[in-house]
Motif scaffolding. Structure first.
Motif, mmCIF file in Angstrom:
data_model
loop_
_atom_site.group_PDB
_atom_site.id
_atom_site.type_symbol
_atom_site.label_atom_id
_atom_site.label_comp_id
_atom_site.label_asym_id
_atom_site.label_seq_id
_atom_site.Cartn_x
_atom_site.Cartn_y
_atom_site.Cartn_z
ATOM 1 N N SER A 241 0.833 -1.202 0.000
ATOM 2 C CA SER A 241 0.000 0.000 0.000
ATOM 3 C C SER A 241 0.871 1.258 0.000
ATOM 4 O O SER A 241 2.087 1.190 0.205
ATOM 5 N N ASP A 242 0.256 2.418 -0.226
ATOM 6 C CA ASP A 242 1.002 3.675 -0.295
ATOM 7 C C ASP A 242 1.638 4.041 1.050
ATOM 8 O O ASP A 242 2.710 4.647 1.095
ATOM 9 N N HIS A 243 0.954 3.697 2.134
ATOM 10 C CA HIS A 243 1.458 3.994 3.479
ATOM 11 C C HIS A 243 1.395 2.710 4.326
ATOM 12 O O HIS A 243 0.446 2.519 5.093
ATOM 13 N N PRO A 244 2.405 1.844 4.160
ATOM 14 C CA PRO A 244 2.385 0.525 4.806
ATOM 15 C C PRO A 244 2.170 0.565 6.320
ATOM 16 O O PRO A 244 1.344 -0.191 6.846
ATOM 17 N N GLN A 245 2.900 1.438 7.018
ATOM 18 C CA GLN A 245 2.793 1.467 8.473
ATOM 19 C C GLN A 245 1.389 1.867 8.929
ATOM 20 O O GLN A 245 0.846 1.297 9.871
ATOM 21 N N TRP A 246 0.808 2.858 8.269
ATOM 22 C CA TRP A 246 -0.550 3.278 8.598
ATOM 23 C C TRP A 246 -1.546 2.161 8.281
ATOM 24 O O TRP A 246 -2.481 1.903 9.061
ATOM 25 N N SER A 247 -1.352 1.485 7.160
ATOM 26 C CA SER A 247 -2.230 0.373 6.777
ATOM 27 C C SER A 247 -2.153 -0.753 7.796
ATOM 28 O O SER A 247 -3.179 -1.333 8.175
ATOM 29 N N PHE A 248 -0.932 -1.063 8.237
ATOM 30 C CA PHE A 248 -0.756 -2.091 9.262
ATOM 31 C C PHE A 248 -1.448 -1.684 10.560
ATOM 32 O O PHE A 248 -2.099 -2.499 11.207
ATOM 33 N N PHE A 249 -1.292 -0.424 10.947
ATOM 34 C CA PHE A 249 -1.906 0.068 12.181
ATOM 35 C C PHE A 249 -3.428 -0.092 12.141
ATOM 36 O O PHE A 249 -4.030 -0.624 13.081
ATOM 37 N N VAL A 250 -4.040 0.375 11.067
ATOM 38 C CA VAL A 250 -5.498 0.307 10.941
ATOM 39 C C VAL A 250 -5.983 -1.141 10.960
ATOM 40 O O VAL A 250 -6.933 -1.488 11.679
ATOM 41 N N PHE A 251 -5.309 -2.003 10.174
ATOM 42 C CA PHE A 251 -5.719 -3.408 10.108
ATOM 43 C C PHE A 251 -5.546 -4.103 11.459
ATOM 44 O O PHE A 251 -6.464 -4.780 11.931
ATOM 45 N N ILE A 252 -4.382 -3.946 12.069
ATOM 46 C CA ILE A 252 -4.089 -4.615 13.348
ATOM 47 C C ILE A 252 -5.064 -4.167 14.426
ATOM 48 O O ILE A 252 -5.625 -4.994 15.163
ATOM 49 N N PHE A 253 -5.283 -2.851 14.521
ATOM 50 C CA PHE A 253 -6.165 -2.337 15.572
ATOM 51 C C PHE A 253 -7.593 -2.845 15.415
ATOM 52 O O PHE A 253 -8.168 -3.418 16.352
ATOM 53 N N PHE A 254 -8.175 -2.649 14.244
ATOM 54 C CA PHE A 254 -9.569 -3.044 14.055
ATOM 55 C C PHE A 254 -9.754 -4.558 14.109
ATOM 56 O O PHE A 254 -10.747 -5.053 14.662
ATOM 57 N N ASN A 255 -8.803 -5.294 13.557
ATOM 58 C CA ASN A 255 -8.878 -6.755 13.589
ATOM 59 C C ASN A 255 -8.869 -7.262 15.032
ATOM 60 O O ASN A 255 -9.728 -8.063 15.426
ATOM 61 N N ASN A 256 -7.920 -6.777 15.822
ATOM 62 C CA ASN A 256 -7.805 -7.231 17.208
ATOM 63 C C ASN A 256 -8.928 -6.713 18.090
ATOM 64 O O ASN A 256 -9.484 -7.460 18.912
ATOM 65 N N ALA A 257 -9.277 -5.430 17.934
ATOM 66 C CA ALA A 257 -10.310 -4.830 18.780
ATOM 67 C C ALA A 257 -11.671 -5.483 18.552
ATOM 68 O O ALA A 257 -12.373 -5.834 19.517
ATOM 69 N N ILE A 258 -12.045 -5.653 17.290
ATOM 70 C CA ILE A 258 -13.340 -6.266 16.976
ATOM 71 C C ILE A 258 -13.398 -7.701 17.488
ATOM 72 O O ILE A 258 -14.391 -8.122 18.104
ATOM 73 N N LYS A 259 -12.329 -8.451 17.256
ATOM 74 C CA LYS A 259 -12.313 -9.855 17.691
ATOM 75 C C LYS A 259 -12.381 -9.976 19.211
ATOM 76 O O LYS A 259 -13.111 -10.826 19.742
ATOM 77 N N CYS A 260 -11.622 -9.137 19.925
ATOM 78 C CA CYS A 260 -11.590 -9.238 21.384
ATOM 79 C C CYS A 260 -12.915 -8.838 22.026
ATOM 80 O O CYS A 260 -13.359 -9.467 22.985
#
Length: 204
Positions: free
Chosen positions: A59-78
């Motif tokens: 993606s154009d901004h890998p670190q930001w993309s990782f942050f968004v994916f990791i946060f929402f993936n973990n938060a929603i699941k937990c």
């Protein structure tokens, strides 16, 4: 909803947190030693995550993309695993076991590929894992508690247990809300660390 209430809720659920921790640790060992069908299942899980990571990296901004994916993936699941625990605690139990096994399998796989245990654990896992893993365990513990609460209520309605024993539903739901909010806050911090600190450490 404050930190004091959150810590108090953890204390009142300490035995389930301990049970969840033990289950998670055992699952890590099982994942490390896995063979055959279990290994194939875990490999499929890792392959799916690898595909997602590759897309995020491009993606154009890998670190930001990782942050968004990791946060929402973990938060929603937990948060979901807490409330879906109402189905007799089955989902949080499976979630805990699978995540532990995946972690054990990944660490073993990485070391087999030539990476040192220091690089895998200290650089790749600890920076964010010191927050993320306890939150996962706590969420599963409260999911199991939800399941036990439901079974206890059903038992009471059938006359198998005297009504009025234990924690009221009102207090319990306040606890689950407090734990959910603090889980999201802590996972936000963990996602920032994983997409920032961990990402940079593993990039060098």
């Amino acid at each position: 909803m404050g930190l004091k209430a959150f810590l108090h809720d953890l204390y009142t659920t300490r035995w389930l947190v301990l049970v969840s921790t033990l289950l998670f640790c055992i699952s890590i060992v099982v994942g490390w030693l896995s063979t055959g069908a279990i290994q194939s299942m875990l490999a499929q899980q890792i392959e799916g995550l690898g595909g997602v990571a590759q897309r995020l990296q491009q993606s154009d901004h890998p670190q930001w993309s990782f942050f968004v994916f990791i946060f929402f993936n973990n938060a929603i699941k937990c948060v979901l695993v807490i409330f879906v625990g109402a189905l007799f605690g089955i989902v949080p139990f499976i979630f805990l076991i699978v995540n532990g096994m995946v972690l054990g399998f990944v660490v073993h796989l990485q070391t087999d590929m030539g990476r040192s245990m220091y690089e895998v654990v200290v650089k790749g896992l600890l920076p964010h894992g010191v927050i993320e893993l306890p939150v996962l365990i706590i969420a599963c513990a409260f999911g199991l508690k939800f399941g036990i609460k439901v079974m206890s209520t059903i038992g009471s309605s059938m006359g198998l247990k005297r009504k009025g024993n234990g924690q009221t539903w009102e207090i319990f739901m306040k606890q689950t809300l407090t734990v959910s909010i603090w889980s999201v806050i802590l996972l936000l911090i963990a996602a920032a660390i994983e997409s920032g600190v961990t990402y940079r450490l593993l990039s060098h």
